[in-house]
Design a protein around this motif. Structure first.
Motif, mmCIF file in Angstrom:
data_model
loop_
_atom_site.group_PDB
_atom_site.id
_atom_site.type_symbol
_atom_site.label_atom_id
_atom_site.label_comp_id
_atom_site.label_asym_id
_atom_site.label_seq_id
_atom_site.Cartn_x
_atom_site.Cartn_y
_atom_site.Cartn_z
ATOM 1 N N SER A 85 0.858 -1.167 0.000
ATOM 2 C CA SER A 85 0.000 0.000 0.000
ATOM 3 C C SER A 85 0.903 1.228 0.000
ATOM 4 O O SER A 85 1.680 1.427 0.933
ATOM 5 C CB SER A 85 -0.896 -0.007 1.242
ATOM 6 O OG SER A 85 -1.676 1.154 1.281
ATOM 7 N N LEU A 86 0.814 2.011 -1.053
ATOM 8 C CA LEU A 86 1.592 3.247 -1.155
ATOM 9 C C LEU A 86 0.702 4.398 -0.715
ATOM 10 O O LEU A 86 -0.440 4.511 -1.165
ATOM 11 C CB LEU A 86 2.051 3.486 -2.591
ATOM 12 C CG LEU A 86 2.773 2.352 -3.302
ATOM 13 C CD1 LEU A 86 3.140 2.780 -4.723
ATOM 14 C CD2 LEU A 86 4.007 1.941 -2.536
ATOM 15 N N THR A 87 1.206 5.235 0.149
ATOM 16 C CA THR A 87 0.461 6.418 0.581
ATOM 17 C C THR A 87 1.077 7.626 -0.102
ATOM 18 O O THR A 87 2.298 7.818 -0.055
ATOM 19 C CB THR A 87 0.524 6.572 2.110
ATOM 20 O OG1 THR A 87 -0.034 5.395 2.705
ATOM 21 C CG2 THR A 87 -0.267 7.790 2.568
ATOM 22 N N MET A 88 0.231 8.411 -0.751
ATOM 23 C CA MET A 88 0.724 9.570 -1.506
ATOM 24 C C MET A 88 -0.343 10.654 -1.555
ATOM 25 O O MET A 88 -1.525 10.371 -1.374
ATOM 26 C CB MET A 88 1.113 9.139 -2.925
ATOM 27 C CG MET A 88 -0.031 8.550 -3.739
ATOM 28 S SD MET A 88 0.476 7.826 -5.314
ATOM 29 C CE MET A 88 1.309 6.351 -4.753
ATOM 30 N N ASP A 89 0.112 11.872 -1.828
ATOM 31 C CA ASP A 89 -0.865 12.957 -1.937
ATOM 32 C C ASP A 89 -1.527 12.886 -3.316
ATOM 33 O O ASP A 89 -1.103 12.141 -4.208
ATOM 34 C CB ASP A 89 -0.231 14.321 -1.653
ATOM 35 C CG ASP A 89 0.825 14.759 -2.661
ATOM 36 O OD1 ASP A 89 0.788 14.329 -3.829
ATOM 37 O OD2 ASP A 89 1.699 15.556 -2.274
ATOM 38 N N GLY A 90 -2.575 13.674 -3.471
ATOM 39 C CA GLY A 90 -3.361 13.657 -4.703
ATOM 40 C C GLY A 90 -2.560 14.037 -5.932
ATOM 41 O O GLY A 90 -2.812 13.507 -7.018
ATOM 42 N N ARG A 91 -1.593 14.953 -5.788
ATOM 43 C CA ARG A 91 -0.759 15.325 -6.934
ATOM 44 C C ARG A 91 0.019 14.120 -7.449
ATOM 45 O O ARG A 91 0.067 13.853 -8.637
ATOM 46 C CB ARG A 91 0.208 16.451 -6.556
ATOM 47 C CG ARG A 91 -0.428 17.825 -6.480
ATOM 48 C CD ARG A 91 0.591 18.906 -6.118
ATOM 49 N NE ARG A 91 1.042 18.797 -4.735
ATOM 50 C CZ ARG A 91 0.343 19.195 -3.682
ATOM 51 N NH1 ARG A 91 -0.834 19.748 -3.854
ATOM 52 N NH2 ARG A 91 0.812 19.068 -2.459
ATOM 53 N N ARG A 92 0.603 13.380 -6.508
ATOM 54 C CA ARG A 92 1.389 12.202 -6.897
ATOM 55 C C ARG A 92 0.470 11.132 -7.480
ATOM 56 O O ARG A 92 0.798 10.498 -8.471
ATOM 57 C CB ARG A 92 2.157 11.664 -5.697
ATOM 58 C CG ARG A 92 2.887 10.359 -5.917
ATOM 59 C CD ARG A 92 4.060 10.487 -6.840
ATOM 60 N NE ARG A 92 5.075 11.262 -6.170
ATOM 61 C CZ ARG A 92 6.367 11.110 -6.334
ATOM 62 N NH1 ARG A 92 6.825 10.193 -7.134
ATOM 63 N NH2 ARG A 92 7.211 11.883 -5.713
ATOM 64 N N LEU A 93 -0.697 10.917 -6.866
ATOM 65 C CA LEU A 93 -1.627 9.911 -7.372
ATOM 66 C C LEU A 93 -2.036 10.225 -8.805
ATOM 67 O O LEU A 93 -2.022 9.350 -9.672
ATOM 68 C CB LEU A 93 -2.865 9.807 -6.479
ATOM 69 C CG LEU A 93 -3.921 8.802 -6.950
ATOM 70 C CD1 LEU A 93 -3.361 7.383 -6.950
ATOM 71 C CD2 LEU A 93 -5.164 8.894 -6.076
#
Length: 173
Positions: A85-93
């Motif tokens: 599970s990768l956690t990232m902000d919306g920009r990265r997603l």
């Protein structure tokens, strides 16, 4: 002993896990299919991520169901892949989604990723340009944190497949 072993094996692998409304198919690797939708949604729900992606060429069957047994599941995805599970902000997603849906992906790239429900992408067919990208009916929020589920296959090739520079791997894992 042989008959006892066969009986135990049959009991385990012939166990019915679910019944689908009809047989699901996966005749194309570079298109969304009902069978890949089934697996991406299954993984997304099982691991509780916002979104889950799977390489379409991971699937080793062209038809599945309607009765699904344990052996069918194991034959369809016969890998011992770990899930991350990768956690990232919306920009990265959004950047990751745009990367794995880039023009080359539609033109016969070796790997084509399919995603779980909740993501709606509108693409101009002629140019493969992404016109709209919505998550659960809304624009992806740049500063919100999202979780993206992937298998070890994608993680090992994170820069090529997801456009995440290897140097940034730890910041999203």
């Amino acid at each position: 002993i042989s008959d006892q072993f066969q009986e135990l094996t049959d009991k385990k692998y012939e166990t019915v896990l679910c019944t689908l409304p009809c047989a699901y198919t996966h005749p194309w690797y570079h298109r969304e299919t009902e069978l890949m939708d089934f697996f991406t949604d299954l993984y997304q729900k099982a691991y509780g991520t916002d979104l889950f992606i799977i390489s379409s060429n991971a699937l080793r069957t062209k038809q599945f169901g309607p009765v699904v047994r344990r052996k069918d599941l194991l034959m369809a995805l016969p890998y011992d892949n770990e899930v991350f599970s990768l956690t990232m902000d919306g920009r990265r997603l959004e950047s990751v989604i745009r990367h794995f849906l880039r023009r080359e992906a539609w033109e016969g790239a070796e790997v084509f990723f399919l995603f779980s429900g909740g993501l709606r992408v509108v693409v101009r067919k002629a140019t493969k340009e992404i016109l709209s990208l919505l998550f659960r009916g809304k624009a992806i929020v740049p500063d919100r944190m999202y979780t993206l589920g992937i298998t070890s296959y994608a993680r090992k090739n994170i820069e090529t497949f997801l456009g995440i520079p290897d140097r940034d791997r730890k910041s999203v894992v």
